[in-house]
Design an enzyme around this catalytic site. Structure first.
Site, PDB file in Angstrom:
ATOM      1  N   ASP A 250      -5.450  -8.236  -3.363  1.00 33.96           N
ATOM      2  CA  ASP A 250      -5.759  -7.893  -1.973  1.00 33.96           C
ATOM      3  C   ASP A 250      -7.080  -8.481  -1.468  1.00 33.96           C
ATOM      4  O   ASP A 250      -7.166  -9.665  -1.217  1.00 33.96           O
ATOM      5  CB  ASP A 250      -5.683  -6.368  -1.815  1.00 33.96           C
TER       6      ASP A 250
ATOM      7  N   HIS B 284       0.816  -1.229   0.000  1.00 28.22           N
ATOM      8  CA  HIS B 284       0.000   0.000   0.000  1.00 28.22           C
ATOM      9  C   HIS B 284       0.851   1.281   0.000  1.00 28.22           C
ATOM     10  O   HIS B 284       0.902   1.981  -1.001  1.00 28.22           O
ATOM     11  CB  HIS B 284      -1.005   0.051   1.166  1.00 28.22           C
TER      12      HIS B 284
HETATM   13 ZN   LIG Z   1      -3.731  -6.742   2.689  1.00 25.28          ZN
END
Ligand SMILES: [Zn+2]
Length: 438
Positions: free
Chosen positions: A321, A270
């Site tokens: 994800d 991220h």
């Molecule tokens: Zn994750």
């Protein structure tokens, strides 16, 4: 079993462009033996009307979260956040039995294959049955991947604290790692349970919320000693940064780099709110950045501030994800689109030649393979025979030309153009290429 032999598509992705007349020899060990001209490698199985790509890599997944698809998308209070979504995820994790979890993972992995994903880094923290520290779900995950025929890097996740310095909450019990010693014992057990042709291990530390700096450093140094990749969620949410500032007086990325003495072998997932200086330092020190555009959009995380040469450096990769939508083609284009929207300009992630599609394909292939420590992502001798076959007659590609094919694929197509996939020389159900010796 691998299907050894030589195959040749009309066009083959060679890392920066599609080339015609390329043949690929696959060995019985499921690896690519040779890549060369069709005349050099002998009679080939023809993939007519097809293009061949290296298999795509999702470097960051939580397969069981596939069970949340379509749920948590109504907002009676008129607003939601990552943290309200997390409550729904905790509820799912607490509710599911082992069979349901295995089934959800198999479903997610199967969907990945149909989306051209041949290797996945499964960031796995849902370890235990209810009420037990039995690690039973780790084996369920290995079984699900084997059944789906996907290459798996099991990123076994360390999760010891509920937030910084706090005990685990009731909803986090199934994630627990009691300490580094117990974690490595489980890693040793898992090493004996892998299918070596398609499965390997990596270490993960869930986040700075889930481990002390001392435990983080200990896990990282032992993983490096064993030659394993290390993954960690970093600065997805501003609240994580605020908590680190309150507790340690510094931001998570700065703390991590100091605790580890560098970023070699580390993939940070991220980095949505990472300060540009910290991100530069992380990348200079050998780190890899994993962005998950569809999940970050779904959760309302924000957009990372990617440095201009981001994609060209080879240290950018992509993850599906939460698997709310499984499409690496969409992940690729939204990696670029997010930066376009943020910077109000186009071609943000273009390589030195000005090609964006090549950069995005690199993130989805070689970048992911690097993050996972895999010989994959490239059609080259010694690499796994992991492929995606593209149907050049698909309506979404009508009008393609060799020079525009990569961009037409990345910006204009969905999963309907994917005709088949191959993992370690084993083809998906769709099609083993018909032998048409010439
Ligand atoms: Zn994750």
């Amino acid at each position: 079993m691998a299907s050894p032999g030589v195959l040749a598509a009309d066009w083959t992705w060679m890392g920066d462009r599609f080339e015609a007349g390329i043949a690929v020899a696959v060995g019985e060990d499921g690896r690519i033996q040779a890549v060369g001209g069709e005349r050099d490698l002998g009679p080939a199985a023809r993939l007519s009307g097809r293009a061949l790509l290296p298999g795509l890599v999702s470097a960051h997944s939580h397969a069981f979260q596939r069970g949340l698809r379509g749920r948590g998308e109504s907002f009676p209070a008129q607003a939601g956040s990552f943290w309200t979504w997390r409550e729904a995820m905790y509820e799912l994790a607490a509710r599911l039995g082992a069979n349901e979890i295995e089934s959800l993972c198999r479903q997610a992995f199967g969907e990945m294959r149909r989306a051209g994903i041949t290797a996945v880094g499964e960031f796995h923290y849902l370890h235990h049955g209810p009420g037990d520290l039995d690690w039973s779900l780790d084996l369920r995950l290995l079984a699900a991947a084997r059944q789906a025929g996907i290459r798996l890097v099991l990123l076994e996740a360390y999760y010891r604290t509920g937030s910084i310095g706090e005990p685990l909450g009731p909803a986090q019990r199934r994630f627990e790692s009691p300490g580094p010693g117990a974690f490595w014992q489980q890693m040793d057990r898992l090493a004996g349970c892998l299918d070596p042709s398609t499965q390997s291990l990596g270490a993960a530390v869930h986040s700075i919320r889930a481990a002390s700096l001392e435990d983080l450093a200990e896990i990282h140094s032992e993983a490096r000693r064993r030659g394993l990749p290390v993954h960690m969620h970093v600065e997805e949410q501003r609240r994580e940064i605020d908590e680190a500032l309150a507790r340690y007086g510094r931001r998570p990325m700065a703390l991590i780099l100091d605790a580890l003495g560098g970023a070699e072998g580390l993939t940070a997932v991220h980095c949505t709110h990472t300060a540009p200086d910290d991100l530069d330092r992380f990348l200079d020190q050998g780190g890899t950045l994993c962005v998950c555009p569809l999940t970050e959009a779904n959760l309302g995380d924000g957009l990372p501030d990617l440095p201009p040469a981001a994609a060209a450096g080879g240290w950018l990769c992509l993850g599906s994800d939460s698997n709310a939508r499984i499409s690496m083609l969409e992940e690729m284009r939204w990696l670029e689109y997010g930066q376009r929207l943020k910077r109000e300009s186009r071609g943000v992630l273009a390589d030195a030649r000005g090609e964006v599609a090549a950069s995005l394909l690199a993130a989805a292939t070689t970048g992911g393979a690097r993050a996972l420590g895999l010989d994959a992502g490239r059609i080259a001798p010694g690499h796994w025979a992991d492929f995606v076959v593209i149907d050049l007659a698909a309506p979404a590609l009508a009008g393609w030309e060799p020079a525009s094919l990569a961009a037409a694929l990345v910006f204009g197509c969905g999963e309907e153009v994917i005709a088949a996939t191959c993992v370690g020389g084993v083809w998906s159900d769709q099609a083993e290429p018909a032998r048409d010796d010439r």
